[in-house]
Design an enzyme around this catalytic site. Structure first.
Site, short mmCIF file in Angstrom:
data_model
loop_
_atom_site.label_atom_id
_atom_site.label_comp_id
_atom_site.label_asym_id
_atom_site.label_seq_id
_atom_site.Cartn_x
_atom_site.Cartn_y
_atom_site.Cartn_z
N HIS A 1 16.84 48.66 48.13
CA HIS A 1 18.25 49.01 48.26
C HIS A 1 19.13 47.91 47.67
CE1 HIS A 1 16.67 47.24 52.01
NE2 HIS A 1 17.80 46.56 52.08
N CYS B 1 15.81 41.09 64.10
CA CYS B 1 15.38 40.28 62.96
C CYS B 1 16.58 39.49 62.44
CB CYS B 1 14.78 41.15 61.86
SG CYS B 1 15.94 42.32 61.09
#
Length: 647
Positions: A67, A174
């Site tokens: 992406h 994360c």
């Protein structure tokens, strides 16, 4: 979400053959460009390739979701390709992943925190269903695959699974808070359905806390799984539950094993009674804790994430005060206690000089020992300021506070009537006294002695070899960016100025621009080697450098001191040596671009050119070294670095 609204049959290709990841990405970018989704395909391609440098976009089960977020994207869209021959060169969370389904997301820059996350999480949820993924992979034409995008009905009935009447909670988090946070969550939920276990996952990602665990769930749950690479927010809510700790990528590989560990833990160590006011310290179940290396890494990442806003805000405020004073000849107002410009200077300087190190130490400690370590962590940071140990002392204090509180929690457990007293008095008070005393009376004396020794040593060099003196001053300025070594150089230069020797301070002022300029240059010219967060910080540091503020480079130095410190020292030593060799002087305290008009020792134009040119040359040397050392590090530790910066 209707996926079909963000693509079209012309953006879908089936049964294609490619030789490499690069070839797939280039093909899909071209498809998006030909479909009118991009204003500049080359710019968007570069943003995708930059993203590929940060962390794996391959996952498991043949899936890859590259992406890019760019101003070159007109509207959010995605392109898909299924591959006839799976690719094995795509960096993936699962090392054995053979990519055969590639989905390229194109996101406008201003939708990075909204459409990006929504689209990514939607794909993750749907592709966790094997039957859905197989329908996409087995599509023979682009139209068939397009029609299957929003067909989420299961292809076959799944066998009934016996319910175990067990509830497991989980937290996923994360560093970037995007892909792996959501994918780990879906993997755990899917595994729970297959095992007959009720699994509820709270995502702590880029959008903050999502799907927060309710009070009813906290009371009902049997255990909790922490799948995180950064410190968990509000962890004290789960103090009563048996816990399993792992990395955010682990559920993508073995979600069922993790759930089984949590169930086994619940059997061997039953949960305690839920108490809303209970401290995290009440949890004495520390099995499954992270390795020492991982704990250190997570501690540093957490500390950096909390100090970056302070550095940027404080540095820019101080820079504004410095530049206003020098641009409009308001040095007297700048120096007048209580004036508006003095107050602005104190605000920015206070954020850098008083807040930054305590925040760094506190949240490093928090990452190691949770909420009880915050008070001692702040105390360690304040002590580091008092003894003048800079960010190196702050890091030491953060580790010291974190591990001492971890030790204290294991040895002194809150039980019975005195549980609250232990949690809210013993831990913070004892921790602060012990950690603060060590910092002040054990660490402080050696640092103070070393600082005085450095000043005496510089005094012995005064008037000797100008090149050597300038190089040493330059190296000291950038060694710890405001710490005791930097302060020793500053003290010496001020003393030399008071004695009528203006050369040392000119070297000092020139070198103060080197670290900031080099970081900006490195993150622009070599941006593919740096994380998005580092690139954003790098955009600001050159402005701080113009005002003679070195602290903008601190996040880079903390994250990789063994490479960054020598890189900055090398360029700074060259700058200091050049200024001293040409006998450039500066008789006004302060640093920044407007000192150009105040340098002396040569005709003004010549002196200004040498003084500023030396800073540029030093920054160029440091920039090249920063890029080269980071490139070498990524080449050597590519996979582990990718996991560390996983999105």
């Amino acid at each position: 979400m209707k996926l079909q609204a963000l693509t079209s049959p012309s953006l879908i290709s089936t049964g294609k053959t490619f030789q490499s990841k690069q070839e797939v990405i280039q093909y899909l970018v071209k498809q998006l460009g030909d479909d009118g989704k991009l204003t500049n395909p080359e710019e968007f391609l570069q943003s995708v390739l930059d993203r590929e440098k940060l962390s794996p976009t391959g996952f498991e089960g043949g899936l890859a979701i590259p992406h890019g977020k760019s101003t070159a994207v007109k509207e959010a869209a995605f392109a898909i390709a299924t591959l006839e021959t799976p690719l094995t060169d795509w960096e993936s969370i699962d090392p054995n992943n053979k990519v055969e389904l590639v989905i390229l997301l194109a996101i406008p820059e201003n939708e990075a925190g909204s459409t990006h996350l929504s689209l990514l999480s939607e794909f993750v949820k749907r592709l966790s269903d094997e039957s859905y993924k197989n329908r996409l992979l087995q599509a023979k034409t682009n139209t068939e695959l397009f029609n299957a995008l929003d067909n989420t009905e299961a292809a076959t009935e799944t066998a009934a699974v016996k319910k175990l009447n067990k509830t497991v909670l989980a937290i996923t988090a994360c560093p970037a808070g995007i892909a792996h946070t959501y994918m780990a969550a879906e993997a755990l939920i899917k595994a729970g359905k297959e095992m007959g276990v009720d699994v509820f996952v709270e995502k702590q990602g880029a959008n903050g806390i999502e799907d927060r665990h309710t009070t009813n769930l906290l009371k009902k749950a049997d255990a909790i799984i922490y799948a995180n690479d950064v410190a968990v927010k509000e962890e004290e809510r789960f103090a009563h539950l048996p816990k399993v700790k792992t990395s955010v990528a682990a559920p993508l590989r073995n979600a069922q094993d993790l759930l089984q560990k949590a169930l086994d833990k619940a059997e061997s160590t039953p949960k305690k009674e839920y108490n809303p006011s209970q401290s995290i310290a009440a949890s004495d179940d520390d099995d499954g804790k992270k390795s020492f290396k991982t704990e250190i890494k997570d501690s540093i990442l957490t500390g950096i994430s909390y100090i970056i806003p302070v550095i940027v805000a404080g540095g820019m405020t101080l820079a504004a005060a410095v530049l206003i004073s020098q641009a409009f000849g308001l040095q007297d107002v700048y120096a007048e206690e209580g004036s508006w410009l003095w107050l602005l200077r104190q605000l920015g300087g206070g954020m850098l000089g008083q807040l930054m190190i305590p925040i760094l130490a506190a949240y490093m400690a928090y990452s190691i020992a949770d909420k009880p370590a915050l008070g001692p962590g702040f105390a360690a940071g304040i002590a580091a300021n008092l003894i003048g140990s800079g960010f190196l002392g702050g890091m030491l204090g953060g580790f010291l506070a974190g591990y001492f509180l971890k030790f204290l929690k294991n040895k002194v457990k809150p039980k019975g009537t005195f549980a609250g007293f232990v949690s809210f008095w013993v831990y913070p008070v004892v921790g602060t006294l012990v950690v603060g005393s060590i910092m002040l009376f054990v660490v402080g004396k050696p640092i103070a002695a070393a600082n005085q020794g450095l000043i005496s040593w510089l005094d012995s060099l005064s008037g000797a070899n100008a090149l050597l003196l300038g190089a040493i001053l330059g190296a000291m300025v950038s060694f710890d960016l405001g710490g005791p070594v930097n302060k020793a150089a500053y003290t010496f230069c001020i003393g030399a100025m008071a004695s009528g020797n203006f050369v040392p301070y000119a070297a000092f002022a020139s070198v103060k621009m080197v670290s900031a300029f080099s970081v900006t240059g490195a993150t622009i010219i070599g941006k593919k080697y740096f994380t998005k967060q580092e690139q954003e910080v790098g955009k600001q540091t050159w402005l701080l450098g113009l005002a003679g503020i070195t602290e903008g480079a601190i996040p880079f130095m903390i994250n990789d001191p063994l490479r960054v410190i020598p890189s900055l020292i090398a360029g700074s030593a060259v700058t200091g040596a050049i200024v001293a060799y040409f006998n450039i002087g500066l008789n006004v305290p302060g640093a920044g671009i407007f000192s150009l008009a105040l340098v002396q020792g040569q005709p003004l134009l010549v002196a200004a050119s040498i003084w500023f040119g030396a800073a540029i040359l030093g920054a160029l040397i440091s920039m090249l070294l920063l890029i080269a050392t980071r490139k070498g590090k990524l080449r050597k530790e590519g996979k582990s670095v990718a996991e560390t910066t996983a999105a």
